[in-house]
Design a protein around this motif. Structure first.
Motif, PDB file in Angstrom:
ATOM      1  N   LEU A 100       0.826  -1.202   0.000  1.00  0.00           N
ATOM      2  CA  LEU A 100       0.000   0.000   0.000  1.00  0.00           C
ATOM      3  C   LEU A 100       0.863   1.256   0.000  1.00  0.00           C
ATOM      4  O   LEU A 100       0.566   2.237  -0.710  1.00  0.00           O
ATOM      5  CB  LEU A 100      -0.920  -0.009   1.219  1.00  0.00           C
ATOM      6  N   SER A 101       1.970   1.234   0.749  1.00  0.00           N
ATOM      7  CA  SER A 101       2.854   2.408   0.791  1.00  0.00           C
ATOM      8  C   SER A 101       3.518   2.654  -0.560  1.00  0.00           C
ATOM      9  O   SER A 101       3.736   3.806  -0.953  1.00  0.00           O
ATOM     10  CB  SER A 101       3.934   2.222   1.870  1.00  0.00           C
ATOM     11  N   LEU A 102       3.857   1.586  -1.277  1.00  0.00           N
ATOM     12  CA  LEU A 102       4.439   1.746  -2.616  1.00  0.00           C
ATOM     13  C   LEU A 102       3.458   2.416  -3.565  1.00  0.00           C
ATOM     14  O   LEU A 102       3.834   3.307  -4.337  1.00  0.00           O
ATOM     15  CB  LEU A 102       4.850   0.381  -3.167  1.00  0.00           C
ATOM     16  N   ILE A 103       2.203   1.989  -3.510  1.00  0.00           N
ATOM     17  CA  ILE A 103       1.179   2.579  -4.373  1.00  0.00           C
ATOM     18  C   ILE A 103       1.005   4.066  -4.065  1.00  0.00           C
ATOM     19  O   ILE A 103       0.973   4.917  -4.971  1.00  0.00           O
ATOM     20  CB  ILE A 103      -0.162   1.830  -4.205  1.00  0.00           C
ATOM     21  N   VAL A 104       0.907   4.398  -2.774  1.00  0.00           N
ATOM     22  CA  VAL A 104       0.711   5.794  -2.375  1.00  0.00           C
ATOM     23  C   VAL A 104       1.931   6.633  -2.750  1.00  0.00           C
ATOM     24  O   VAL A 104       1.799   7.781  -3.194  1.00  0.00           O
ATOM     25  CB  VAL A 104       0.426   5.881  -0.858  1.00  0.00           C
ATOM     26  N   THR A 105       3.137   6.080  -2.597  1.00  0.00           N
ATOM     27  CA  THR A 105       4.355   6.816  -2.951  1.00  0.00           C
ATOM     28  C   THR A 105       4.385   7.159  -4.431  1.00  0.00           C
ATOM     29  O   THR A 105       4.692   8.297  -4.814  1.00  0.00           O
ATOM     30  CB  THR A 105       5.606   5.985  -2.590  1.00  0.00           C
ATOM     31  N   LEU A 278       9.722  10.278   1.607  1.00  0.00           N
ATOM     32  CA  LEU A 278      10.147  10.002   2.983  1.00  0.00           C
ATOM     33  C   LEU A 278       8.978  10.101   3.956  1.00  0.00           C
ATOM     34  O   LEU A 278       8.813   9.257   4.842  1.00  0.00           O
ATOM     35  CB  LEU A 278      11.248  10.985   3.390  1.00  0.00           C
ATOM     36  N   ILE A 279       8.172  11.136   3.791  1.00  0.00           N
ATOM     37  CA  ILE A 279       7.032  11.324   4.674  1.00  0.00           C
ATOM     38  C   ILE A 279       6.041  10.170   4.544  1.00  0.00           C
ATOM     39  O   ILE A 279       5.533   9.643   5.535  1.00  0.00           O
ATOM     40  CB  ILE A 279       6.345  12.675   4.381  1.00  0.00           C
ATOM     41  N   VAL A 280       5.766   9.768   3.307  1.00  0.00           N
ATOM     42  CA  VAL A 280       4.844   8.649   3.081  1.00  0.00           C
ATOM     43  C   VAL A 280       5.369   7.376   3.733  1.00  0.00           C
ATOM     44  O   VAL A 280       4.641   6.656   4.426  1.00  0.00           O
ATOM     45  CB  VAL A 280       4.615   8.432   1.570  1.00  0.00           C
ATOM     46  N   ALA A 285       5.315   3.295   7.964  1.00  0.00           N
ATOM     47  CA  ALA A 285       6.149   2.551   8.911  1.00  0.00           C
ATOM     48  C   ALA A 285       5.590   2.675  10.324  1.00  0.00           C
ATOM     49  O   ALA A 285       5.550   1.699  11.084  1.00  0.00           O
ATOM     50  CB  ALA A 285       7.589   3.045   8.858  1.00  0.00           C
ATOM     51  N   LEU A 286       5.139   3.872  10.688  1.00  0.00           N
ATOM     52  CA  LEU A 286       4.549   4.077  12.012  1.00  0.00           C
ATOM     53  C   LEU A 286       3.250   3.290  12.164  1.00  0.00           C
ATOM     54  O   LEU A 286       2.956   2.753  13.236  1.00  0.00           O
ATOM     55  CB  LEU A 286       4.310   5.573  12.246  1.00  0.00           C
ATOM     56  N   ILE A 299      11.264  -1.930  10.066  1.00  0.00           N
ATOM     57  CA  ILE A 299      10.164  -1.710   9.129  1.00  0.00           C
ATOM     58  C   ILE A 299      10.501  -0.602   8.142  1.00  0.00           C
ATOM     59  O   ILE A 299      10.279  -0.728   6.936  1.00  0.00           O
ATOM     60  CB  ILE A 299       8.865  -1.366   9.897  1.00  0.00           C
ATOM     61  N   TRP A 300      11.072   0.477   8.660  1.00  0.00           N
ATOM     62  CA  TRP A 300      11.296   1.626   7.778  1.00  0.00           C
ATOM     63  C   TRP A 300      12.328   1.333   6.700  1.00  0.00           C
ATOM     64  O   TRP A 300      12.209   1.804   5.569  1.00  0.00           O
ATOM     65  CB  TRP A 300      11.715   2.849   8.590  1.00  0.00           C
ATOM     66  N   ILE A 301      13.367   0.543   7.021  1.00  0.00           N
ATOM     67  CA  ILE A 301      14.343   0.194   5.994  1.00  0.00           C
ATOM     68  C   ILE A 301      13.675  -0.605   4.879  1.00  0.00           C
ATOM     69  O   ILE A 301      13.995  -0.465   3.702  1.00  0.00           O
ATOM     70  CB  ILE A 301      15.509  -0.610   6.600  1.00  0.00           C
ATOM     71  N   ALA A 302      12.705  -1.451   5.237  1.00  0.00           N
ATOM     72  CA  ALA A 302      11.975  -2.221   4.220  1.00  0.00           C
ATOM     73  C   ALA A 302      11.036  -1.324   3.419  1.00  0.00           C
ATOM     74  O   ALA A 302      10.749  -1.603   2.257  1.00  0.00           O
ATOM     75  CB  ALA A 302      11.184  -3.341   4.885  1.00  0.00           C
ATOM     76  N   TYR A 303      10.563  -0.238   4.044  1.00  0.00           N
ATOM     77  CA  TYR A 303       9.616   0.664   3.381  1.00  0.00           C
ATOM     78  C   TYR A 303      10.281   1.849   2.703  1.00  0.00           C
ATOM     79  O   TYR A 303       9.673   2.485   1.839  1.00  0.00           O
ATOM     80  CB  TYR A 303       8.621   1.212   4.413  1.00  0.00           C
TER      81      TYR A 303
END
Length: 346
Positions: A100-105, A278-280, A285-286, A299-303
């Motif tokens: 989902l984060s990839l799509i939003v980014t 970065l913000i996304v 990640a949070l 998590i953040w390194i993976a995201y």
């Protein structure tokens, strides 16, 4: 090519390889000694970029690049055992949030670059792809979007995130993240065998157009060998250091392609895209931290929206669970292979 011209070209290549290797190793050593997070990778990248800025020709042969990426892949896969497959189910939430984060980014980057900076939709989509830079540039080179803009914006994102992500991940982390590290050391004959198999598979994958083929093949070969009991132990630290230094040198050499005209034209767009990405990634990640028991830095390194090779190297150098990083980068590579073409057709 006549023999004389071939020998001259080879000599020119060697004159670029030697300064690149020397700068990369020196920068990696100095940054590591200074205790900088992911120091070998960051130091090598900045040193080679600096040498390039001084006007020296930089570059490395594709064989060394692929060897470095394959080594990182083998290192990531070295912690995969039969027990890890049982954990994949518990990572389902994290993997879903990642996609989902990839799509939003991609979509937010595309919106930013088209609405504010006036880029066309195809160029904006490829420039906003958070990883697999080589794939995005290859698509642009085939006539989709502005290849120059895509190259510059991808390079700017990559360099900024290599420098920013490690210290931010360490600063935000409050608990020990390295829970899955393999303490035993792999024997050199086993390591050489895995690397040979990884390079062969990577060569095949590259010809088939697979992004980050050497890294991915290293993960596959090492994961299968360790899960099947054929191989045991982690990659020796000195080998990993060399892989980080080479990877940083490759990243720094890529920056030599940037021109002053590109900087003047696309700098603000690049910085805005990096900040948005970065913000996304931080937000998602949070969210993942709240829904799982995993650490933020892991998590953040993976995201994080950097290149797959660079982010995988950073995760390994920070001592994060290699199995978690490997599984998420598998998912990340394949997700982007599907997400980017769909976004291009919107």
């Amino acid at each position: 090519m006549p023999l004389r011209k071939r020998s001259e070209a080879m000599a020119l290549d060697l004159r670029s390889y030697l300064p690149t290797l020397m700068a990369g190793i020196a920068g990696a050593a100095l940054a590591a000694l200074a205790g900088i997070p992911a120091g070998a990778l960051i130091g090598s990248t900045l040193a080679v970029a600096g040498v390039s800025a001084l006007g020296l020709k930089v570059g490395l042969p594709n064989g060394l690049r692929d060897l470095a990426f394959a080594t990182i892949g083998v290192s990531l896969g070295s912690s995969v055992t039969e027990d890890v497959f049982g954990q994949i189910g518990t990572w389902g939430i994290s993997l879903s949030i990642l996609i989902l984060s990839l799509i939003v980014t991609v979509l937010t980057g595309r919106l930013l670059l088209t609405r504010i900076f006036g880029l066309d939709a195809q160029t904006a989509t490829l420039a906003s792809s958070p990883g697999t830079m080589s794939n995005a540039v290859a698509i642009a080179a085939e006539g989709t979007g502005d290849a120059t803009a895509v190259m510059f914006l991808q390079l700017m994102r990559l360099l900024a995130l290599v420098i920013l992500v490690p210290p931010l991940a360490v600063a935000f982390e409050t608990s020990e993240a390295a829970s899955g590290l393999n303490q035993t050391v792999m024997g050199l004959p086993t390591l050489f065998g895995l690397l040979a198999a990884a390079l062969l598979l990577g060569m095949i994958g590259s010809r088939l157009g697979l992004p980050a083929a050497s890294l991915l093949s290293g993960m596959v070969v090492s994961s299968a060998a360790h899960a099947g009991g054929i191989a045991q132990g982690a990659t020796p630290a000195w080998v990993i250091f060399g892989a980080f230094a080479l990877t940083g040198a490759v990243l720094g050499a890529r920056m030599s392609r940037v021109t002053l005209g590109q900087i003047r034209r696309y700098a603000l767009a690049g910085l805005s895209t990096v900040a948005t990405a970065l913000i996304v990634s931080l937000i998602f990640a949070l969210i993942a931290v709240e829904l799982t028991t995993l650490s933020f830095s892991q998590i953040w390194i993976a995201y994080a929206p950097g290149g797959v090779e660079a982010m995988a190297a950073i995760g390994l150098s920070l001592g994060l669970d290699p199995a978690y990083v490997a599984v998420h980068h598998f998912a990340r590579i394949f997700a982007l292979v599907f997400i980017v073409p769909i976004a291009l057709k919107l």
